[in-house]
Each structure stands twice: as structure tokens, then as C-alpha cells.
Write a protein that holds these residues in place. Structure first.
Motif, mmCIF file in Angstrom:
data_model
loop_
_atom_site.group_PDB
_atom_site.id
_atom_site.type_symbol
_atom_site.label_atom_id
_atom_site.label_comp_id
_atom_site.label_asym_id
_atom_site.label_seq_id
_atom_site.Cartn_x
_atom_site.Cartn_y
_atom_site.Cartn_z
ATOM 1 N N GLN A 1 62.277 1.399 71.754
ATOM 2 C CA GLN A 1 61.898 1.267 70.346
ATOM 3 C C GLN A 1 60.410 0.957 70.168
ATOM 4 O OE1 GLN A 1 64.109 1.953 67.732
ATOM 5 N NE2 GLN A 1 65.150 2.717 69.550
ATOM 6 N N GLU A 2 59.718 0.699 71.268
ATOM 7 C CA GLU A 2 58.290 0.401 71.184
ATOM 8 C C GLU A 2 57.481 1.685 71.312
ATOM 9 O OE1 GLU A 2 57.002 -2.632 73.807
ATOM 10 O OE2 GLU A 2 58.419 -4.118 73.064
ATOM 11 N N ALA A 3 56.557 1.854 70.395
ATOM 12 C CA ALA A 3 55.743 3.077 70.376
ATOM 13 C C ALA A 3 54.904 3.221 71.639
ATOM 14 C CB ALA A 3 54.836 3.069 69.150
ATOM 15 N N GLY A 4 54.532 2.084 72.244
ATOM 16 C CA GLY A 4 53.678 2.123 73.436
ATOM 17 C C GLY A 4 54.270 2.946 74.562
ATOM 18 N N ALA A 5 55.594 2.884 74.721
ATOM 19 C CA ALA A 5 56.255 3.651 75.781
ATOM 20 C C ALA A 5 56.082 5.151 75.547
ATOM 21 C CB ALA A 5 57.735 3.291 75.837
ATOM 22 N N TYR A 6 56.240 5.580 74.303
ATOM 23 C CA TYR A 6 56.105 7.001 73.968
ATOM 24 C C TYR A 6 54.653 7.463 74.108
ATOM 25 C CZ TYR A 6 60.820 6.570 72.068
ATOM 26 O OH TYR A 6 62.168 6.343 71.920
ATOM 27 N N MET A 7 53.711 6.609 73.701
ATOM 28 C CA MET A 7 52.299 6.980 73.812
ATOM 29 C C MET A 7 51.898 7.117 75.274
ATOM 30 S SD MET A 7 51.679 7.421 70.753
ATOM 31 C CE MET A 7 50.045 8.056 71.120
ATOM 32 N N LEU A 8 52.436 6.243 76.120
ATOM 33 C CA LEU A 8 52.154 6.335 77.555
ATOM 34 C C LEU A 8 52.719 7.635 78.125
ATOM 35 C CD1 LEU A 8 51.070 5.005 80.126
ATOM 36 C CD2 LEU A 8 53.262 3.831 80.357
ATOM 37 N N LEU A 9 53.948 7.965 77.712
ATOM 38 C CA LEU A 9 54.558 9.216 78.154
ATOM 39 C C LEU A 9 53.744 10.421 77.685
ATOM 40 C CD1 LEU A 9 58.311 8.447 77.465
ATOM 41 C CD2 LEU A 9 57.347 9.024 79.684
ATOM 42 N N SER A 10 53.326 10.380 76.424
ATOM 43 C CA SER A 10 52.529 11.465 75.874
ATOM 44 C C SER A 10 51.219 11.620 76.631
ATOM 45 C CB SER A 10 52.262 11.201 74.385
ATOM 46 O OG SER A 10 51.451 12.211 73.835
ATOM 47 N N ASN A 11 50.569 10.487 76.910
ATOM 48 C CA ASN A 11 49.308 10.521 77.655
ATOM 49 C C ASN A 11 49.510 11.065 79.069
ATOM 50 O OD1 ASN A 11 48.122 9.400 75.435
ATOM 51 N ND2 ASN A 11 47.924 7.345 76.283
ATOM 52 N N PHE A 12 50.633 10.668 79.677
ATOM 53 C CA PHE A 12 50.933 11.142 81.030
ATOM 54 C C PHE A 12 51.086 12.661 81.052
ATOM 55 C CE2 PHE A 12 54.645 12.511 83.621
ATOM 56 C CZ PHE A 12 53.995 12.574 84.843
ATOM 57 N N TYR A 13 51.883 13.186 80.119
ATOM 58 C CA TYR A 13 52.066 14.639 80.077
ATOM 59 C C TYR A 13 50.752 15.350 79.763
ATOM 60 C CZ TYR A 13 57.138 14.082 80.305
ATOM 61 O OH TYR A 13 58.414 13.790 80.721
ATOM 62 N N GLY A 14 49.907 14.698 78.977
ATOM 63 C CA GLY A 14 48.598 15.284 78.683
ATOM 64 C C GLY A 14 47.730 15.347 79.922
ATOM 65 N N ILE A 15 47.762 14.295 80.745
ATOM 66 C CA ILE A 15 46.957 14.247 81.974
ATOM 67 C C ILE A 15 47.360 15.353 82.940
ATOM 68 C CG2 ILE A 15 46.528 12.863 84.060
ATOM 69 C CD1 ILE A 15 46.704 10.370 82.228
ATOM 70 N N VAL A 16 48.687 15.607 83.044
ATOM 71 C CA VAL A 16 49.161 16.646 83.969
ATOM 72 C C VAL A 16 49.222 18.010 83.287
ATOM 73 C CG1 VAL A 16 50.441 14.993 85.356
ATOM 74 C CG2 VAL A 16 51.613 16.173 83.472
ATOM 75 N N GLU A 17 48.645 18.081 82.065
ATOM 76 C CA GLU A 17 48.543 19.331 81.293
ATOM 77 C C GLU A 17 49.900 19.955 80.998
ATOM 78 O OE1 GLU A 17 45.772 21.819 83.367
ATOM 79 O OE2 GLU A 17 44.061 20.534 82.890
ATOM 80 N N ASP A 18 50.880 19.104 80.719
ATOM 81 C CA ASP A 18 52.210 19.562 80.346
ATOM 82 C C ASP A 18 52.324 19.476 78.821
ATOM 83 O OD1 ASP A 18 54.870 20.062 79.891
ATOM 84 O OD2 ASP A 18 55.628 18.642 81.384
ATOM 85 N N LEU A 19 51.840 20.506 78.122
ATOM 86 C CA LEU A 19 51.822 20.492 76.663
ATOM 87 C C LEU A 19 53.233 20.478 76.071
ATOM 88 C CD1 LEU A 19 48.907 23.005 75.963
ATOM 89 C CD2 LEU A 19 48.831 20.510 76.083
ATOM 90 N N LYS A 20 54.178 21.094 76.790
ATOM 91 C CA LYS A 20 55.561 21.073 76.334
ATOM 92 C C LYS A 20 56.102 19.648 76.347
ATOM 93 C CE LYS A 20 60.072 23.239 77.219
ATOM 94 N NZ LYS A 20 60.837 24.151 78.123
ATOM 95 N N GLY A 21 55.742 18.895 77.395
ATOM 96 C CA GLY A 21 56.168 17.500 77.493
ATOM 97 C C GLY A 21 55.581 16.656 76.381
ATOM 98 N N VAL A 22 54.311 16.869 76.061
ATOM 99 C CA VAL A 22 53.643 16.141 74.972
ATOM 100 C C VAL A 22 54.369 16.389 73.659
ATOM 101 C CG1 VAL A 22 51.535 15.937 73.604
ATOM 102 C CG2 VAL A 22 51.377 16.172 76.086
ATOM 103 N N ALA A 23 54.657 17.688 73.388
ATOM 104 C CA ALA A 23 55.337 18.053 72.141
ATOM 105 C C ALA A 23 56.731 17.445 72.064
ATOM 106 C CB ALA A 23 55.412 19.576 72.031
ATOM 107 N N ASN A 24 57.425 17.402 73.197
ATOM 108 C CA ASN A 24 58.783 16.851 73.232
ATOM 109 C C ASN A 24 58.771 15.357 72.894
ATOM 110 O OD1 ASN A 24 61.624 16.791 73.823
ATOM 111 N ND2 ASN A 24 61.122 15.877 75.810
#
Length: 544
Positions: A373-396
Motif C-alpha cells: 500500500q506504500e507508494a515507495g515500493a511501486y516507485m522503486l519497482l518503476s525505477n528498477f524497470y526503467g534502469i533495465v530499460e523494461d518499458l513494459k514493466g514500467v507501464a505495468n
């Protein structure tokens, strides 16, 4: 019969005072079964016990008995009901009881103010407080402590100033609450003033006040003052030692925390779970792996304390930060409880930092299954997918945030200037000196660029042009607060800021360089720890 009821009431009250509220309720049920006379004293005592154990079912039974015996005009008894419902997550019932009371005194109103604050209804609490024709110190304490618990520290300090201006006498509870407010918002100038008032009013010998002052200085990054306060205390308890150990940990002084713990044991004090949490945190943020293991094993085997999830999180974080990702993963697999979202978020953070993509993906999948329920977890996941250039993961991840109603928490940074708290958000232009701040910030950016600073735009996840990303990074709340401090305080003086979230890597590097070129010590307290910047070096050793 009345004497018997009074005796039972005293026994029930005794159980409550000993922290045995459940036993008090059982005794009352036995009294009721044998047909002893039910009195206001008995019902008031058991209502209090129900509130302490959040026993809403028992509390409602007491309410029914009050109505059945016609005690609903008893102000003291009905106040006990208001308090009970407030503590049992029944604010609507508490409000209904309060509104239906034929006569409401100051104590009843204070109890309702407390209830509103407990449910984050601070506007209702303030409105009720302002409407009181008569107040006592308990009224002020209820509002000040309630505002503090709802992260409205500035309003709590204003309330305290108003209390003094209106000529009300303060008590120990007032001073503990106000000192705690200063600690929470790192208002060290206000804190020192309140410390002076503590001495002036003669409260410096009270242990709860001393512990609050010790904690306040530690949370304001002033460990020298905190340790001085500790040394001058004639009486100490486990809270005193725990505050000192936790303070060392938050300020990155892991070895001092361990020495304090060893001395605590030598002097015969028994550490509790919170003590060990502070100790493990200290080891974690100083990279003391062996000492962390020793502390964890001491807690479990020497003191037979069952670890909480927070202890497991500290151990995982300690191992992962030190680069022992596989050891951390094995530790998670062997835990007797399933890891929660916070633990996996901490582990994922280290996986991302060390660019272990395979392990990060495994952890990310488990994290999403928990629906944090904490936004920080999702932002970390989004940043991670961005670092590995997984745009599909970011969008998900972004879609999940929308579907689960998760909103990113706004980053805010505070700074105290002349006892006034100034708050900044990213890209903030609302401050009266905004034009001067931005002009000074531009000059500072040019200066640090000359010694190697390059804005880290990789931390910006928005799909925008590079120059927009640079604007976003350079407008972070930390940079605005520090710049305001530079134009507001004399050259060479210390600047302290506090941020509600973890400081980003770009602001950390920027602040490190600013401390060098401006020849200032800059203290930054974020949601995780303290960073003491001086002469281009941070106390964390870039380990945070």
C-alpha cells in the motif's frame, strides 16, 4: 452490597493500573454473573479496561448496562464511554455519546478532542477546542499532542505559544509533547528554547521530560548535546538508553551505538525489542555486518526475545547493503514468518543499487503479489524497470498503482529559520522569496558543475525531454531548502534540513559539493537517517 461493589471496583482498577485490563474485564463478568450490585464505579472501571484492550464488544455491553440502569446522565461515566469508543476505533459512536450527553464538562470535551485527533480529524478537534467556554491544561495537552501525532508539528508549536500567551500553566505532559514536536520536525532552535523553559519551570528532574530532550537533540542531529544530556541524567531507564542508541544509529555512529549498548548491559539494564531495533539499525547504516549478527543472536538467544518483522528487515537490509545479496536471500527463505512488503522493498533497493537484475526481478514479482500500500515500493519497482530499460514493466507498475488507488507521496523538505518552519515541495515557487531562491540556485548549480557535478536525470521516470528532466532534478525540494538556508543564514553557519522521504542520489551529490564550495556544514535528515555533510564529505560514506 454497595461496599462489595466498591471493593470490586477497586480490584478492577488495580488490575488496570497493573496493565492487566483483560483480567479486569473477566473479573467484572464474574461479578455480573453472581448478581452483585452494578454501580457507576464498576461500569466506569470496566469501560476504561475495554478501551485499553480495544474491546469494542465488551465496551458496547457496558454501554447497554449504563442505559439499562439509567446511568446515562452521569457525566463521568459517559466520559468513560467517549474515551472507550475513541480507543476502540469507534469515533462515530464516541461522537454520538458526546453529542447526547445532557451535560458536558471540560474533561468530557478533552476526551472528545483526543478521539478526533486519534482518527486524524484535526479540524474537528480544533473547532471543538475553539468553542470551549472553559479550558484546563488537559485541553491544551489533548490538542497539542493530538496535532503532533498527526504530523502537524508547526500547528502544535503555534498552539503551545498561544497557550503561554493566554496565561495557562504548563505541566509535565505539555513539555513532553512540545519537546517531542520539536524532535519530529527537527526544529532545534525551538527545541533549545523549550529546553530552556523546561529548566525555568522546574521540570528538568522528571525522567519522561529528560528522555524527550535526549531524543529531541538526537533527532535534530545534535548527538553531542544528546550525549551530554544523557550523562547528566541522575536516573536512567531502558527508554533513556534506547533513545541514545537509536540516536547514534540514525546519525551513522554505529560503533558508538554498540559501545552504549555494551555499557547498558554492564550497568544492569535489560534491553527490550526496541533497544535491539535501534542497535540493528545502527549496524545496518554503518555496514557492521558481524556486529549486526552478534546483536541479533544476543537478542534471540541471550534475552529470548522473538524478533519482530522490523528486526528481520534490519538484518536483510544490513546483509544486502554490504553486498551479501545471496546471504540476505537465504536469510529471507529461512525466516519463520513470511516477509512483508517493507522487507522486500528494502531488499529490492539493494538489488537495484547493485544491478543484480535476475534477483531483483524475483523479488519484484513477490513484492507485487503482496499488493503493497506504500507508494515507495511501486516507485522503486518503476525505477528498477526503467534502469533495465523494461518499458513494459514500467507501464505495468503504473497501471497497478492506478488500479489499486496508490498515489505517490509528495516530497517535502523543511528548514527552520529564526524559529519559523519553511516548507518546500519539488519545483515549488510559492515561497515569498522564490525569485531570489531560484537565482541563487542557478549560481550554485554553475559552481558545482565547475567541480564535476552533472545532474543525474536517470532518476526521472517521466517520458519527457532531457532538458525537462534536468529542470525536474534541479528543482528538488532539498535543493530549494538548502538554497533558502544559504541566502537566509550568515556565511559559514550550519544549515539543517529535514525531508519526509529518502534523499535522492542526485541531491546527495549536490549537497556534498555545496558543503565544500560554501564551506558550510549541512545536516540532512531524511526518512531513513542523518547525513552530515562537511568539506565535501558525508558522514554516511556514501553508504545509505
Amino acid at each position: 452490597m454497595l461496599q462489595t461493589s466498591l471493593t470490586y471496583a477497586k480490584k478492577i482498577t488495580s488490575f488496570i493500573n497493573l496493565g492487566q485490563s483483560r483480567e479486569a474485564i473477566i473479573l467484572f463478568q464474574q461479578v455480573h454473573k453472581v448478581g452483585s450490585k452494578i454501580t457507576e464505579f464498576l461500569l466506569s472501571a470496566v469501560a476504561s479496561a475495554s478501551g485499553r484492550v480495544a474491546g469494542i464488544t465488551e465496551g458496547k455491553q457496558v454501554h447497554c448496562m449504563i442505559l439499562k440502569h439509567g446511568f446515562d446522565r452521569d457525566t463521568v461515566l459517559m466520559t468513560s464511554l467517549v474515551d472507550m469508543y475513541s480507543k476502540c476505533d469507534g469515533i462515530d459512536e464516541a461522537r454520538r455519546v458526546f453529542d447526547e450527553m445532557p451535560a458536558r464538562d471540560v474533561v468530557a470535551t478533552n476526551s472528545m478532542i483526543f478521539g478526533f485527533c486519534r482518527f486524524r480529524l484535526t479540524l474537528e478537534a480544533i473547532e471543538l477546542f475553539n468553542g470551549m467556554s472553559q479550558r484546563d491544561v488537559g485541553s491544551w495537552n489533548s490538542l497539542i499532542s493530538g496535532l503532533a501525532q498527526n504530523s502537524e508539528g508547526r500547528m502544535a508549536l503555534s498552539c503551545f505559544e498561544r497557550m503561554r500567551l493566554e496565561g495557562y500553566e504548563v505541566d509535565v505532559m505539555t513539555m513532553v509533547s512540545v519537546v517531542s514536536v520539536c524532535a519530529d520536525i527537527a526544529a532545534v532552535i525551538n527545541g533549545k528554547k523549550v529546553h530552556g523553559l523546561v529548566i525555568r519551570y522546574g521540570f528538568e528532574s522528571y525522567l519522561p521530560v529528560q528522555n524527550a530532550i535526549l531524543d529531541m537533540y538526537a533527532k535534530c542531529g545534535c548527538m553531542e548535546e544528546s550525549s551530554k544530556c544523557f550523562k547528566t541524567m541522575s536516573i536512567k531507564n531502558v527508554v533513556s538508553w534506547t533513545s541514545l542508541i537509536a540516536g547514534y544509529g540514525k546519525n551513522g555512529l554505529g560503533l558508538q551505538a554498540i559501545k552504549a549498548f555494551d555499557k547498558m548491559e554492564m550497568e544492569g539494564f535489560i534491553p527490550n525489542k526496541i533497544t535491539f531495533l535501534g542497535l540493528l539499525y545502527a549496524c545496518c547504516h554503518a555496514g557492521l555486518v558481524q556486529e549486526g549478527w552478534r546483536s541479533f543472536n544476543t537478542m534471540v538467544h541471550k534475552y529470548c526475545l522473538t524478533p519482530m518483522m522490523e528486526h528481520y528487515t534490519c538484518m536483510v537490509d544490513l546483509l544486502a547493503r554490504a553486498g551479501h545479496l545471496n546471504d540476505a536471500w537465504r536469510f529471507i527463505e529461512r525466516m519463520p514468518v513470511k516477509p512483508d512488503a517493507r522487507l522486500l522493498t528494502a531488499f529490492l533497493s539493494s538489488c537495484c543499487f547493485q544491478k543484480n537484475v535476475e534477483l531483483a526481478k524475483s523479488v519484484a514479482e513477490r513484492l507485487l503479489e503482496l499488493e503493497p500500500q506504500e507508494a515507495g515500493a511501486y516507485m522503486l519497482l518503476s525505477n528498477f524497470y526503467g534502469i533495465v530499460e523494461d518499458l513494459k514493466g514500467v507501464a505495468n507498475v503504473r497501471r497497478l498503482m492506478l488500479s489499486r488507488g496508490i498515489r505517490k507521496q509528495k516530497a517535502c523538505t523543511w528548514i527552520e529559520i529564526n524559529r519559523e518552519i519553511h516548507c518546500f515541495e519539488s519545483g515549488d515557487k510559492s515561497h515569498p522569496l522564490s525569485r531570489n531562491i531560484n537565482k541563487c540556485l542557478q549560481n550554485l548549480v554553475e559552481k558545482v558543475k565547475n567541480i564535476g557535478y552533472v545532474p543525474n536525470t536517470s532518476i526521472v521516470m517521466q517520458n519527457v525531454d532531457e532538458h525537462i528532466k534536468k529542470e525536474i532534478v534541479l528543482g528538488h525540494s532539498e535543493k530549494l531548502a538548502i538554497t533558502f538556508g544559504i541566502i537566509s543564514k550568515p556565511a559559514g553557519t550550519q544549515i539543517m534540513i529535514i525531508k519526509n522521504l529518502r534523499v535522492c542520489s542526485d541531491c546527495h551529490e549536490f549537497t556534498r559539493l555545496i558543503s565544500k564550495i560554501e564551506k558550510r556544514e549541512i545536516i540532512a535528515r531524511d526518512s531513513s537517517r542523518f547525513h552530515h555533510f562537511k568539506d565535501g564529505v558525508c558522514s554516511c560514506g556514501d553508504y545509505w
